[in-house]
Motif scaffolding. Structure first.
Motif, PDB file in Angstrom:
ATOM      1  N   PHE A 107       0.801  -1.224   0.000  1.00  0.00           N
ATOM      2  CA  PHE A 107       0.000   0.000   0.000  1.00  0.00           C
ATOM      3  C   PHE A 107       0.835   1.275   0.000  1.00  0.00           C
ATOM      4  CE2 PHE A 107       0.805  -0.786   4.439  1.00  0.00           C
ATOM      5  CZ  PHE A 107       0.966   0.470   4.992  1.00  0.00           C
ATOM      6  N   ALA A 108       1.996   1.253   0.629  1.00  0.00           N
ATOM      7  CA  ALA A 108       2.800   2.473   0.756  1.00  0.00           C
ATOM      8  C   ALA A 108       3.584   2.821  -0.511  1.00  0.00           C
ATOM      9  CB  ALA A 108       3.756   2.354   1.938  1.00  0.00           C
ATOM     10  N   ASN A 109       3.814   1.848  -1.390  1.00  0.00           N
ATOM     11  CA  ASN A 109       4.615   2.161  -2.575  1.00  0.00           C
ATOM     12  C   ASN A 109       3.970   1.738  -3.894  1.00  0.00           C
ATOM     13  OD1 ASN A 109       4.998  -0.597  -2.695  1.00  0.00           O
ATOM     14  ND2 ASN A 109       7.178  -0.538  -2.242  1.00  0.00           N
ATOM     15  N   GLY A 110       2.785   1.154  -3.859  1.00  0.00           N
ATOM     16  CA  GLY A 110       2.130   0.692  -5.085  1.00  0.00           C
ATOM     17  C   GLY A 110       1.905   1.809  -6.090  1.00  0.00           C
ATOM     18  N   ALA A 111       1.396   2.942  -5.605  1.00  0.00           N
ATOM     19  CA  ALA A 111       1.148   4.080  -6.503  1.00  0.00           C
ATOM     20  C   ALA A 111       2.458   4.649  -7.038  1.00  0.00           C
ATOM     21  CB  ALA A 111       0.348   5.161  -5.778  1.00  0.00           C
ATOM     22  N   LEU A 112       3.477   4.671  -6.196  1.00  0.00           N
ATOM     23  CA  LEU A 112       4.797   5.149  -6.646  1.00  0.00           C
ATOM     24  C   LEU A 112       5.344   4.243  -7.742  1.00  0.00           C
ATOM     25  CD1 LEU A 112       6.389   5.987  -3.182  1.00  0.00           C
ATOM     26  CD2 LEU A 112       5.551   7.610  -4.897  1.00  0.00           C
ATOM     27  N   PHE A 113       5.173   2.944  -7.584  1.00  0.00           N
ATOM     28  CA  PHE A 113       5.620   1.985  -8.590  1.00  0.00           C
ATOM     29  C   PHE A 113       4.899   2.232  -9.913  1.00  0.00           C
ATOM     30  CE2 PHE A 113       4.503  -2.009 -10.732  1.00  0.00           C
ATOM     31  CZ  PHE A 113       5.761  -2.399 -11.165  1.00  0.00           C
ATOM     32  N   ASP A 114       3.584   2.343  -9.851  1.00  0.00           N
ATOM     33  CA  ASP A 114       2.779   2.581 -11.042  1.00  0.00           C
ATOM     34  C   ASP A 114       3.251   3.844 -11.765  1.00  0.00           C
ATOM     35  OD1 ASP A 114       0.775   3.069 -12.927  1.00  0.00           O
ATOM     36  OD2 ASP A 114      -0.860   2.980 -11.494  1.00  0.00           O
ATOM     37  N   GLU A 115       3.398   4.921 -11.032  1.00  0.00           N
ATOM     38  CA  GLU A 115       3.827   6.192 -11.622  1.00  0.00           C
ATOM     39  C   GLU A 115       5.242   6.092 -12.192  1.00  0.00           C
ATOM     40  OE1 GLU A 115       3.697   9.963 -13.079  1.00  0.00           O
ATOM     41  OE2 GLU A 115       2.041   8.745 -12.319  1.00  0.00           O
ATOM     42  N   TRP A 116       6.130   5.424 -11.483  1.00  0.00           N
ATOM     43  CA  TRP A 116       7.515   5.260 -11.940  1.00  0.00           C
ATOM     44  C   TRP A 116       7.559   4.531 -13.279  1.00  0.00           C
ATOM     45  CZ3 TRP A 116      10.422   0.485 -11.864  1.00  0.00           C
ATOM     46  CH2 TRP A 116      11.775   0.653 -12.197  1.00  0.00           C
ATOM     47  N   ASP A 126       0.574  -6.816  -1.842  1.00  0.00           N
ATOM     48  CA  ASP A 126      -0.701  -6.797  -1.123  1.00  0.00           C
ATOM     49  C   ASP A 126      -1.818  -6.333  -2.056  1.00  0.00           C
ATOM     50  OD1 ASP A 126      -0.669  -3.993  -1.205  1.00  0.00           O
ATOM     51  OD2 ASP A 126      -0.383  -3.755   0.947  1.00  0.00           O
ATOM     52  N   SER A 127      -3.046  -6.315  -1.535  1.00  0.00           N
ATOM     53  CA  SER A 127      -4.198  -6.010  -2.383  1.00  0.00           C
ATOM     54  C   SER A 127      -4.166  -4.581  -2.933  1.00  0.00           C
ATOM     55  CB  SER A 127      -5.497  -6.253  -1.617  1.00  0.00           C
ATOM     56  OG  SER A 127      -5.550  -5.448  -0.459  1.00  0.00           O
ATOM     57  N   SER A 128      -3.638  -3.639  -2.165  1.00  0.00           N
ATOM     58  CA  SER A 128      -3.526  -2.263  -2.672  1.00  0.00           C
ATOM     59  C   SER A 128      -2.586  -2.198  -3.864  1.00  0.00           C
ATOM     60  CB  SER A 128      -3.018  -1.319  -1.579  1.00  0.00           C
ATOM     61  OG  SER A 128      -3.942  -1.241  -0.527  1.00  0.00           O
ATOM     62  N   ALA A 129      -1.466  -2.884  -3.765  1.00  0.00           N
ATOM     63  CA  ALA A 129      -0.499  -2.900  -4.865  1.00  0.00           C
ATOM     64  C   ALA A 129      -1.053  -3.664  -6.069  1.00  0.00           C
ATOM     65  CB  ALA A 129       0.817  -3.507  -4.397  1.00  0.00           C
ATOM     66  N   ILE A 130      -1.859  -4.682  -5.818  1.00  0.00           N
ATOM     67  CA  ILE A 130      -2.487  -5.400  -6.932  1.00  0.00           C
ATOM     68  C   ILE A 130      -3.418  -4.458  -7.688  1.00  0.00           C
ATOM     69  CG2 ILE A 130      -4.142  -7.221  -7.517  1.00  0.00           C
ATOM     70  CD1 ILE A 130      -2.745  -8.957  -5.392  1.00  0.00           C
ATOM     71  N   ASP A 131      -4.156  -3.624  -6.963  1.00  0.00           N
ATOM     72  CA  ASP A 131      -5.008  -2.631  -7.626  1.00  0.00           C
ATOM     73  C   ASP A 131      -4.171  -1.709  -8.519  1.00  0.00           C
ATOM     74  OD1 ASP A 131      -7.266  -3.639  -6.382  1.00  0.00           O
ATOM     75  OD2 ASP A 131      -7.273  -2.108  -4.798  1.00  0.00           O
ATOM     76  N   GLU A 132      -3.028  -1.273  -8.018  1.00  0.00           N
ATOM     77  CA  GLU A 132      -2.135  -0.411  -8.813  1.00  0.00           C
ATOM     78  C   GLU A 132      -1.593  -1.160 -10.027  1.00  0.00           C
ATOM     79  OE1 GLU A 132      -1.617   2.778  -8.537  1.00  0.00           O
ATOM     80  OE2 GLU A 132      -2.625   3.059  -6.617  1.00  0.00           O
ATOM     81  N   LEU A 133      -1.274  -2.433  -9.846  1.00  0.00           N
ATOM     82  CA  LEU A 133      -0.771  -3.249 -10.944  1.00  0.00           C
ATOM     83  C   LEU A 133      -1.830  -3.395 -12.033  1.00  0.00           C
ATOM     84  CD1 LEU A 133       1.789  -4.807 -11.691  1.00  0.00           C
ATOM     85  CD2 LEU A 133       0.795  -6.803 -10.559  1.00  0.00           C
TER      86      LEU A 133
END
Length: 128
Positions: free
Chosen positions: A12-21, A50-57
């Motif tokens: 959850f803390a880095n999923g959005a950062l990964f997506d943007e990167w 985690d589920s938040s990062a899966i959403d970003e993926l």
């Protein structure tokens, strides 16, 4: 192809950062005259998701698909892949991530994509 490596778990803390990167890297590549058809994620360092990062993926995969770009995972650890599979992710009536999007090694997917590109170039040369 664009090969990217993200060093660490996706959560959850880095999923959005990964997506943007990833999106920034794709944009930079296209802006510099190097359009890409495949983003290869060297995923060996991703030890969990985690589920938040899966959403970003999912959002990233949608973005890439809209731009005609495939997302491929190289060296993704089995427990992480199994975690993805437990979510039963789909696009319409097909699985979102299929076996061809997972490569055992970075070298294997690079070789396969190079062969694909060579065959495509040869086909284009024959049709000229």
């Amino acid at each position: 192809m664009l090969i990217l490596r993200f060093d660490g778990p996706l959560f959850f803390a880095n999923g959005a950062l990964f997506d943007e990167w990833v999106r920034v890297q794709v944009t930079r590549s296209a802006s510099s005259g190097r359009p890409i058809r495949t983003v290869v994620l060297a995923a060996e360092p991703i030890t969990r998701i985690d589920s938040s990062a899966i959403d970003e993926l999912i959002e990233l995969d949608d973005y890439l698909c809209q731009h005609g770009i495939d997302l491929v995972f190289a060296e993704l650890k089995d427990p992480v892949r199994e975690h993805l599979e437990r979510y039963w992710l789909a696009v319409g009536d097909r699985p979102r991530f299929v076996d061809s999007q997972f490569a055992p090694t970075l070298g294997a997917i690079v070789d396969a994509l190079r062969e694909e590109d060579a065959a495509l170039r040869e086909k284009n040369t024959d049709s000229d």
